[in-house]
Write an enzyme that holds these catalytic residues in place. Structure first.
Site, PDB file in Angstrom:
ATOM      1  N   ALA A  23       0.855  -1.184   0.000  1.00 50.99           N
ATOM      2  CA  ALA A  23       0.000   0.000   0.000  1.00 50.99           C
ATOM      3  C   ALA A  23       0.893   1.237   0.000  1.00 50.99           C
ATOM      4  O   ALA A  23       2.055   1.186   0.421  1.00 50.99           O
ATOM      5  CB  ALA A  23      -0.903  -0.014   1.217  1.00 50.99           C
ATOM      6  N   GLY A  36       0.578  -5.232   0.936  1.00 53.60           N
ATOM      7  CA  GLY A  36      -0.641  -5.408   0.142  1.00 53.60           C
ATOM      8  C   GLY A  36      -0.360  -6.096  -1.186  1.00 53.60           C
ATOM      9  O   GLY A  36      -1.231  -6.781  -1.729  1.00 53.60           O
ATOM     10  N   GLU A  38      -0.442  -9.600  -0.421  1.00 58.52           N
ATOM     11  CA  GLU A  38      -1.833 -10.010  -0.137  1.00 58.52           C
ATOM     12  C   GLU A  38      -2.649 -10.139  -1.428  1.00 58.52           C
ATOM     13  O   GLU A  38      -3.542 -10.986  -1.527  1.00 58.52           O
ATOM     14  CB  GLU A  38      -2.457  -9.017   0.851  1.00 58.52           C
ATOM     15  N   GLU A  47       5.092  -5.158   6.952  1.00 63.45           N
ATOM     16  CA  GLU A  47       4.353  -4.153   7.720  1.00 63.45           C
ATOM     17  C   GLU A  47       4.902  -3.959   9.129  1.00 63.45           C
ATOM     18  O   GLU A  47       4.877  -2.863   9.681  1.00 63.45           O
ATOM     19  CB  GLU A  47       2.858  -4.527   7.798  1.00 63.45           C
TER      20      GLU A  47
END
Ligand code: DAK
Length: 261
Positions: free
Chosen positions: A69, A112, A115, A135
């Site tokens: 992200a 992300g 993911e 993260e």
């Protein structure tokens, strides 16, 4: 090759029976801004409706999949702002795309980005791929499924290693952990992912859809429920033209031609 649909942060190519979505913010290693994720969901919604498209490749191009992200977009947000901008629906709609989604991963697939890979159905990784959940290094934890899909796919200890250490794994290690189907030379990643998608696109679309649904359901339901749902889908497929075509083509020693009906 028919280029379609104008987007700002992704490229979409429709080459029936497959389509390819390429994340396209190379200057920031395809950092997943909310706008980019919205475009991915819009493109998938469009491809979902397109009967000519039977499988989709998701890639970041030859150098990088996605570095996660967009940290510049998140850094100064409050918890309430994060909650209110709720992007969960957008990410969930990627996970519930009904056609086969093949990831083509070269370079970093982090946070992300990782993911997104975990939401795909098959993963072709170039030997440059580095996959992980960093993260923890920036004071948070995965927020789009990493803590749930890693253990369900690779088991508790691999998941702990990935999520707690924040260190990415190589394509080879990801293969050993079972989140990558095939490791290939980086320059061939997209082509092999497209080839894989084309092979899937030859299968009967309704059976593909039910098969994907059934496998994904296994992560959500107790065995007896999953088996019952599988049986229902199995029976349902006998109401399709493609089942008649598939079985008769076998008996007549020819290749089935499937229509998704
Ligand atoms: N965001 C913004 N910019 C990024 C970025 C990112 N994630 N990753 C890289 N960039 C930018 C860099 O700032 C740099 O920009 P300039 O300095 O050139 O302007 C440019 O991309 C090139 O990056 P580097 O110079 O850092 O390149 P290196 O090769 O040296 O390093 C790297 C590559 C991937 C190791 C490094 O860039 C890196 O560590 N990036 C950050 C990785 C990371 O921490 N990712 C996790 C982010 S958190 C949710 C949905 C999703 C998420 C959460 C919730 N909900 C639905 C609730 C996801 C969260 C995350 O992914």
């Amino acid at each position: 090759m028919i280029p379609t649909m104008a987007y700002e942060h992704i490229l979409v190519e429709v080459e029936p029976p497959i389509a390819t979505i390429t994340l396209n913010r190379p200057k920031v290693l395809n950092a997943l801004s909310p706008e980019l994720i919205r475009e991915v969901t819009a493109a998938l919604a469009e491809l979902e409706r397109d009967d000519e498209v039977r499988a989709v490749v998701l890639t970041g191009g030859p150098k990088v999949f996605a570095a996660g992200a967009d940290i510049s977009d998140m850094a100064d947000r409050t918890a309430v702002e994060q909650l209110n901008r709720d992007q969960t629906g957008a990410w969930a709609s990627i996970a519930s795309f009904s056609k086969p989604l093949v990831a083509a991963v070269s370079g970093y697939a982090l946070g992300g980005g990782c993911e997104l890979v975990l939401m795909c159905d098959l993963v072709i990784a170039g030997d440059t791929a580095r996959i992980g959940q960093p993260e923890i290094n920036i004071g948070v934890i995965p927020g789009a499924g990493g803590t749930q899909r890693w253990p369900r796919t690779a088991g508790k200890y691999a998941a702990m290693e990935i999520v707690l250490s924040g260190a990415p794994v190589t394509a080879r290690r990801a293969y050993e952990l079972g989140i990558v189907n095939k490791v290939v030379p980086a320059e061939m990643t997209i082509e092999i992912a497209k080839r894989t998608a084309r092979q899937l696109a030859e299968k009967p679309p309704l059976a593909l859809r039910m098969a994907k649904e059934a496998v994904l359901r296994s992560f959500e339901t107790p065995l007896t429920e999953g088996l019952a749902a599988e049986r229902q889908s199995f029976y349902f497929l006998f109401a399709t033209e493609d089942q008649k075509e598939g079985m008769h083509a076998f008996l007549e020693k020819r290749k089935g031609a499937f229509k998704g009906r």
